[in-house]
Design a protein around this motif. Structure first.
Motif, mmCIF file in Angstrom:
data_model
loop_
_atom_site.group_PDB
_atom_site.id
_atom_site.type_symbol
_atom_site.label_atom_id
_atom_site.label_comp_id
_atom_site.label_asym_id
_atom_site.label_seq_id
_atom_site.Cartn_x
_atom_site.Cartn_y
_atom_site.Cartn_z
ATOM 1 N N ALA A 168 0.816 -1.226 0.101
ATOM 2 C CA ALA A 168 0.161 0.100 0.029
ATOM 3 C C ALA A 168 0.964 1.157 -0.082
ATOM 4 C CB ALA A 168 -0.884 0.037 1.207
ATOM 5 N N CYS A 169 1.834 0.987 0.755
ATOM 6 C CA CYS A 169 3.015 2.097 0.387
ATOM 7 C C CYS A 169 3.306 2.701 -0.970
ATOM 8 C CB CYS A 169 4.019 2.044 1.511
ATOM 9 S SG CYS A 169 5.242 3.425 1.698
ATOM 10 N N ALA A 170 3.645 1.700 -1.701
ATOM 11 C CA ALA A 170 4.151 1.776 -3.083
ATOM 12 C C ALA A 170 2.917 2.420 -3.757
ATOM 13 C CB ALA A 170 4.817 0.662 -3.359
ATOM 14 N N THR A 171 1.793 1.843 -3.647
ATOM 15 C CA THR A 171 0.662 2.454 -4.312
ATOM 16 C C THR A 171 0.266 3.795 -4.028
ATOM 17 O OG1 THR A 171 -0.484 -0.042 -4.359
ATOM 18 C CG2 THR A 171 -2.059 1.979 -4.653
ATOM 19 N N ALA A 172 0.478 4.374 -2.785
ATOM 20 C CA ALA A 172 0.387 5.666 -2.327
ATOM 21 C C ALA A 172 1.541 6.636 -3.084
ATOM 22 C CB ALA A 172 0.231 5.857 -0.950
ATOM 23 N N GLY A 173 2.487 5.823 -3.269
ATOM 24 C CA GLY A 173 3.756 6.546 -4.106
ATOM 25 C C GLY A 173 4.788 7.114 -3.223
ATOM 26 N N HIS A 174 4.939 6.386 -1.838
ATOM 27 C CA HIS A 174 5.798 6.861 -0.844
ATOM 28 C C HIS A 174 6.999 5.940 -0.895
ATOM 29 C CE1 HIS A 174 2.846 9.818 0.306
ATOM 30 N NE2 HIS A 174 2.050 8.814 0.862
ATOM 31 N N GLY A 175 8.131 6.384 -0.171
ATOM 32 C CA GLY A 175 9.200 5.388 0.036
ATOM 33 C C GLY A 175 9.343 4.392 1.273
ATOM 34 N N ILE A 176 9.014 5.079 2.352
ATOM 35 C CA ILE A 176 9.104 4.222 3.661
ATOM 36 C C ILE A 176 7.723 4.929 4.260
ATOM 37 C CG2 ILE A 176 9.830 3.766 5.627
ATOM 38 C CD1 ILE A 176 12.745 4.223 4.530
ATOM 39 N N CYS A 177 6.828 3.924 4.551
ATOM 40 C CA CYS A 177 5.630 4.438 5.254
ATOM 41 C C CYS A 177 5.351 3.687 6.769
ATOM 42 C CB CYS A 177 4.259 3.790 4.686
ATOM 43 S SG CYS A 177 4.220 4.712 3.060
ATOM 44 N N VAL A 178 5.466 4.521 7.833
ATOM 45 C CA VAL A 178 5.355 4.118 9.168
ATOM 46 C C VAL A 178 3.668 4.419 9.529
ATOM 47 C CG1 VAL A 178 6.080 4.281 11.569
ATOM 48 C CG2 VAL A 178 7.573 4.877 9.426
ATOM 49 N N VAL A 179 3.116 3.286 9.746
ATOM 50 C CA VAL A 179 1.502 3.333 9.772
ATOM 51 C C VAL A 179 0.839 2.920 10.958
ATOM 52 C CG1 VAL A 179 -0.589 2.751 8.550
ATOM 53 C CG2 VAL A 179 1.670 2.953 7.341
#
Length: 360
Positions: A100-111
């Motif tokens: 989902a992080c890649a789909t949103a266009g981000h590099g590293i996601c902390v969720v």
């Protein structure tokens, strides 16, 4: 990583230029996990960081060896550390479908979530570059640490955080990102009042070549201190409005804010920006203290050394305290009070020209 307080303005600039060598000082080995499991997971170029993250348990460390890693990383495990070998451990975009992080266009996601914040995650000593949105994107966290990273050439924010408390963003290089080097907000994509961060600190970072070095939007209870901020369109932008509680009760102190003279055209929310050092809009009880602010010049509404300006919805700053700053070479003024507020304080500043006269 060991830290020290930077007590002098010159040291703030020196610390920024020495960040590259500081990256290698973050390699302390983790302690053994209480249940006897392996707390350290090595990942080599060509292997999946996400697989290692998914296999890790709270308190574990994912150790990246030098090399390029393609694909976004999504972290939802509390207490996890993602640790590289310095700027030679590089995370770049994959095929955009890995999580989902890649789909949103981000590099590293902390969720995490606002109701159940993800606690104690650390991102250390690595590089993140080339993503179509944010390099590091954190949402719903508490006690997040981002240190010794090199986050550059991402299309939106370098390091972004929303709905979060007690973060430490320290000794990173965030450069040439499309929006802010560091972006802190209550919510990235909706309105709301300004929550207290509980002591978030943005400290000792090098922030260059972005639209804004540091943006603080609708937050309270934090410090932006001892950073080297140059070559952006604006150095520090603190944004408030009519929301309740108002943004403010925060400190911008001991930063070196020099030559932020890029030109950034207007967008739907904000006019053009150029030559803006430290800008307050629509805040209350903000304290701007002991900064070196020089050679920020331009012709936008926000141009100047330290600037007070009404918010986009016309709200004035209230009870801002601008003290003991050293300003020179800013244009059209070192101190520019373009606000309608009447209870803001200017004292002990060293400067040549103010707008209106008498603020120096």
């Amino acid at each position: 990583m060991p830290t020290r307080r930077v007590h002098h303005l010159a040291a703030a600039t020196a610390a920024a230029t020495a960040l590259t060598t500081a990256f290698t000082a973050l390699a302390a080995a983790p302690a053994a996990r209480a249940d006897g499991g392996l707390p350290l997971h090595y990942v080599r170029p060509g292997e999946s960081i996400q697989q290692a993250v998914d296999a890790a348990r709270p308190g574990d460390t994912i150790q990246l060896l030098p090399g390029t890693y393609r694909g976004s990383v999504r972290i939802t495990t509390p207490g996890l550390t993602l640790h590289g070998a310095g700027p030679d451990s590089v995370i770049t975009p994959g095929d955009g479908t890995e999580n989902a992080c890649a789909t949103a266009g981000h590099g590293i996601c902390v969720v995490g979530t606002e109701e159940q914040p993800l606690a104690g995650v650390a991102i250390e000593s690595l590089a993140v570059t080339g993503f179509r949105k944010n390099g590091i994107d954190a949402s719903g966290t508490t006690g997040l640490t981002v240190s010794g990273t090199y986050v550059h050439d991402n299309a939106q924010q370098g390091i972004s955080q929303e709905m979060s408390t007690r973060a430490t963003i320290r000794r990173n290089r965030s450069t040439d990102n499309g929006q802010s080097g560091v972006f802190l907000a209550n919510y990235a994509y909706r309105e709301g009042g300004s929550p207290d961060t509980g002591g978030t600190v943005v400290e000792g970072n090098e922030l260059t070549g972005n639209r804004v070095g540091v943006t603080v939007r609708r937050l309270r209870g934090l410090a932006v201190q001892d950073n080297g901020i140059s070559g952006n369109c604006a150095g520090v932008f603190v944004v408030g409005d009519e929301g309740v509680p108002r943004a403010g009760d925060l400190d911008v102190r001991r930063n070196s804010v020099v030559g932020n003279n890029k030109f950034c055209p207007a967008n739907p929310r904000l006019g053009a920006i150029q030559g803006a050092g430290i800008v307050l809009t629509g805040t209350e009880d903000a304290r701007v203290t002991g900064n070196e602010v020089r050679d920020n010049t331009g012709t936008s509404d926000f141009s100047g050394g330290i600037v007070l300006f009404k918010s986009v919805v016309g709200v004035s700053n209230a009870r801002a305290v601008i003290t003991d700053n050293t300003l020179s070479g800013n244009g059209p003024a070192d101190l520019a009070d373009r606000d309608s507020g009447t209870d803001n304080t200017f004292a002990g500043n060293t400067c040549d020209r103010s707008e209106p006269a008498g603020r120096c």
